[in-house]
Design a protein around this motif. Sequence first.
Motif, PDB file in Angstrom:
ATOM      1  N   LYS A 216       1.589  -3.937   8.693  1.00 55.08           N
ATOM      2  CA  LYS A 216       2.499  -4.841   9.402  1.00 55.08           C
ATOM      3  C   LYS A 216       3.469  -4.061  10.285  1.00 55.08           C
ATOM      4  O   LYS A 216       4.126  -3.127   9.829  1.00 55.08           O
ATOM      5  CB  LYS A 216       3.263  -5.675   8.366  1.00 55.08           C
ATOM      6  N   GLN A 217       3.573  -4.488  11.540  1.00 54.25           N
ATOM      7  CA  GLN A 217       4.427  -3.781  12.490  1.00 54.25           C
ATOM      8  C   GLN A 217       5.845  -4.350  12.560  1.00 54.25           C
ATOM      9  O   GLN A 217       6.798  -3.613  12.789  1.00 54.25           O
ATOM     10  CB  GLN A 217       3.783  -3.811  13.883  1.00 54.25           C
ATOM     11  N   GLN A 218       5.981  -5.657  12.410  1.00 56.42           N
ATOM     12  CA  GLN A 218       7.292  -6.297  12.498  1.00 56.42           C
ATOM     13  C   GLN A 218       7.741  -6.662  11.085  1.00 56.42           C
ATOM     14  O   GLN A 218       7.259  -7.631  10.499  1.00 56.42           O
ATOM     15  CB  GLN A 218       7.215  -7.553  13.372  1.00 56.42           C
ATOM     16  N   LEU A 219       8.662  -5.873  10.547  1.00 56.85           N
ATOM     17  CA  LEU A 219       9.162  -6.131   9.194  1.00 56.85           C
ATOM     18  C   LEU A 219      10.336  -7.096   9.254  1.00 56.85           C
ATOM     19  O   LEU A 219      11.226  -6.971  10.095  1.00 56.85           O
ATOM     20  CB  LEU A 219       9.594  -4.827   8.531  1.00 56.85           C
ATOM     21  N   TRP A 220      10.359  -8.027   8.309  1.00 52.63           N
ATOM     22  CA  TRP A 220      11.359  -9.095   8.302  1.00 52.63           C
ATOM     23  C   TRP A 220      12.404  -8.830   7.233  1.00 52.63           C
ATOM     24  O   TRP A 220      12.073  -8.533   6.081  1.00 52.63           O
ATOM     25  CB  TRP A 220      10.661 -10.430   8.044  1.00 52.63           C
ATOM     26  N   SER A 221      13.661  -8.907   7.591  1.00 49.61           N
ATOM     27  CA  SER A 221      14.784  -8.931   6.673  1.00 49.61           C
ATOM     28  C   SER A 221      14.672  -7.840   5.602  1.00 49.61           C
ATOM     29  O   SER A 221      14.553  -6.655   5.914  1.00 49.61           O
ATOM     30  CB  SER A 221      14.888 -10.325   6.046  1.00 49.61           C
TER      31      SER A 221
ATOM     32  N   VAL B 215       0.838  -1.207   0.000  1.00 53.92           N
ATOM     33  CA  VAL B 215       0.000   0.000   0.000  1.00 53.92           C
ATOM     34  C   VAL B 215       0.866   1.247   0.000  1.00 53.92           C
ATOM     35  O   VAL B 215       1.832   1.352   0.771  1.00 53.92           O
ATOM     36  CB  VAL B 215      -0.950   0.011   1.220  1.00 53.92           C
ATOM     37  N   ARG B 216       0.500   2.182  -0.856  1.00 54.91           N
ATOM     38  CA  ARG B 216       1.114   3.502  -0.884  1.00 54.91           C
ATOM     39  C   ARG B 216       0.141   4.481  -0.229  1.00 54.91           C
ATOM     40  O   ARG B 216      -0.988   4.639  -0.671  1.00 54.91           O
ATOM     41  CB  ARG B 216       1.401   3.940  -2.313  1.00 54.91           C
TER      42      ARG B 216
ATOM     43  N   VAL C  59       7.872   0.652   5.383  1.00 55.00           N
ATOM     44  CA  VAL C  59       7.945   1.165   6.748  1.00 55.00           C
ATOM     45  C   VAL C  59       6.948   0.391   7.604  1.00 55.00           C
ATOM     46  O   VAL C  59       5.939  -0.119   7.100  1.00 55.00           O
ATOM     47  CB  VAL C  59       7.667   2.680   6.814  1.00 55.00           C
ATOM     48  N   ALA C  60       7.250   0.317   8.889  1.00 51.20           N
ATOM     49  CA  ALA C  60       6.422  -0.456   9.808  1.00 51.20           C
ATOM     50  C   ALA C  60       5.171   0.323  10.208  1.00 51.20           C
ATOM     51  O   ALA C  60       5.194   1.550  10.339  1.00 51.20           O
ATOM     52  CB  ALA C  60       7.228  -0.812  11.051  1.00 51.20           C
ATOM     53  N   GLY C  61       4.094  -0.412  10.428  1.00 51.63           N
ATOM     54  CA  GLY C  61       2.896   0.188  10.997  1.00 51.63           C
ATOM     55  C   GLY C  61       3.122   0.579  12.442  1.00 51.63           C
ATOM     56  O   GLY C  61       4.037   0.078  13.105  1.00 51.63           O
ATOM     57  N   ASP C  62       2.264   1.464  12.947  1.00 60.77           N
ATOM     58  CA  ASP C  62       2.469   1.979  14.301  1.00 60.77           C
ATOM     59  C   ASP C  62       1.346   1.637  15.261  1.00 60.77           C
ATOM     60  O   ASP C  62       1.314   2.143  16.376  1.00 60.77           O
ATOM     61  CB  ASP C  62       2.671   3.499  14.270  1.00 60.77           C
ATOM     62  N   ARG C  63       0.430   0.745  14.846  1.00 63.06           N
ATOM     63  CA  ARG C  63      -0.659   0.378  15.766  1.00 63.06           C
ATOM     64  C   ARG C  63      -1.260  -0.959  15.366  1.00 63.06           C
ATOM     65  O   ARG C  63      -1.198  -1.371  14.208  1.00 63.06           O
ATOM     66  CB  ARG C  63      -1.741   1.447  15.789  1.00 63.06           C
TER      67      ARG C  63
ATOM     68  N   GLY D  69       3.295   9.226   1.536  1.00 61.36           N
ATOM     69  CA  GLY D  69       4.464   8.609   0.931  1.00 61.36           C
ATOM     70  C   GLY D  69       4.895   7.311   1.572  1.00 61.36           C
ATOM     71  O   GLY D  69       5.761   6.621   1.030  1.00 61.36           O
ATOM     72  N   ARG D  70       4.321   6.971   2.703  1.00 59.22           N
ATOM     73  CA  ARG D  70       4.684   5.703   3.331  1.00 59.22           C
ATOM     74  C   ARG D  70       4.260   4.540   2.436  1.00 59.22           C
ATOM     75  O   ARG D  70       3.213   4.574   1.793  1.00 59.22           O
ATOM     76  CB  ARG D  70       4.006   5.554   4.690  1.00 59.22           C
ATOM     77  N   ARG D  71       5.074   3.492   2.447  1.00 58.39           N
ATOM     78  CA  ARG D  71       4.759   2.257   1.743  1.00 58.39           C
ATOM     79  C   ARG D  71       4.747   1.139   2.781  1.00 58.39           C
ATOM     80  O   ARG D  71       5.735   0.940   3.491  1.00 58.39           O
ATOM     81  CB  ARG D  71       5.805   1.979   0.673  1.00 58.39           C
ATOM     82  N   THR D  72       3.643   0.415   2.868  1.00 61.31           N
ATOM     83  CA  THR D  72       3.484  -0.581   3.919  1.00 61.31           C
ATOM     84  C   THR D  72       3.072  -1.928   3.345  1.00 61.31           C
ATOM     85  O   THR D  72       2.462  -2.015   2.278  1.00 61.31           O
ATOM     86  CB  THR D  72       2.417  -0.144   4.946  1.00 61.31           C
ATOM     87  N   ILE D  73       3.433  -2.978   4.077  1.00 59.76           N
ATOM     88  CA  ILE D  73       2.841  -4.301   3.857  1.00 59.76           C
ATOM     89  C   ILE D  73       1.566  -4.320   4.692  1.00 59.76           C
ATOM     90  O   ILE D  73       1.626  -4.174   5.923  1.00 59.76           O
ATOM     91  CB  ILE D  73       3.798  -5.411   4.296  1.00 59.76           C
ATOM     92  N   SER D  74       0.444  -4.497   4.057  1.00 62.62           N
ATOM     93  CA  SER D  74      -0.826  -4.282   4.740  1.00 62.62           C
ATOM     94  C   SER D  74      -1.798  -5.433   4.524  1.00 62.62           C
ATOM     95  O   SER D  74      -1.674  -6.207   3.562  1.00 62.62           O
ATOM     96  CB  SER D  74      -1.473  -2.981   4.253  1.00 62.62           C
ATOM     97  N   ALA D  75      -2.755  -5.511   5.426  1.00 64.86           N
ATOM     98  CA  ALA D  75      -3.919  -6.363   5.253  1.00 64.86           C
ATOM     99  C   ALA D  75      -5.069  -5.462   4.834  1.00 64.86           C
ATOM    100  O   ALA D  75      -5.476  -4.579   5.600  1.00 64.86           O
ATOM    101  CB  ALA D  75      -4.249  -7.094   6.549  1.00 64.86           C
TER     102      ALA D  75
END
Length: 289
Positions: free
Chosen positions: A134-139, A108-109, A146-150, A113-119
């Motif tokens: 997603k809050q915990q980003l892997w590797s 998701v953009r 960028v990580a989510g904040d909630r 400007g943040r780009r996240t892995i999202s549900a």
Amino acid sequence: MTQPPTAVAVPAAPLTVAAVQAESVPGDVAGNAASAARLVRHATGRGARVAVLPELFLPAYHLPTLAADPAGTDVAADAAGTVDDPRLDPLREAARDGAAAVVVGAAVRHPDGRRTISALLVDPTGDVRVGYDKQQLWSGEQELFVAGDRGATLLVDDWRLGLGICYDGCFPEHGRAAAADGAHGYLCPSGYLAGSEHRRDLYYAARALDNTMYVVFANLVGGTDPWRFNGGAAVYDPQGRPLARGADTGESVLVVALDPEILAASRAAHRMLLDRLPGQGGARTTLTA
């Protein structure tokens, strides 16, 4: 005087859910959305009210493609978190036709400007919005996103369903935060690579037992090394026992009814949520031998 803990409320009626394992094509958001729609129709045809598809299913979990073509792989969200992308129309229609809530992984953009892995949540009216980042980003994810904040909790009837994405579920604190918010279940779109089967099967069973809650684990499958995924989608009961599990290969749609009576009995017998100490991580004594 400290008051004794009270019982954790449970829903009044069962909820039928689906955990999906499937393969998606790198960069083909429209084609993957069509595949998601087919899988959702399969799930709702068997009575599912909630369908969970894997992490990054819409663009596919393939970091080289996600790095090379963000414009093509991402969906855009507005300031309210709404996603209006015509490539997702088949999925919207499937959710509407099945009167289902669909949780599906996307890149998701955001307007800032943040780009996240999202549900993404596709609700039974067909509206699409960002449900959770997603809050915990892997590797290597940390280089692109960028990580989510909630955290986030999805309400379906009187069921409370915490949301997590893959690596989130490796952290006991993440599932516990959902349970502390009253979650009866934990929905986890994921992408586990071949070779991680032991950890895949351990983490989510543990999160279920830790918190006496159902866990719905969806996973990618197939692909080409080093981006080959291992299936094993599952639904776990509140004591961490698999009610259904997919094979390590091939597509699967697992449909299971979550039973509030089993939830209540598990929480009565295993009182971790009620008996946990408020200061578990506080002062410690050091001993020397």
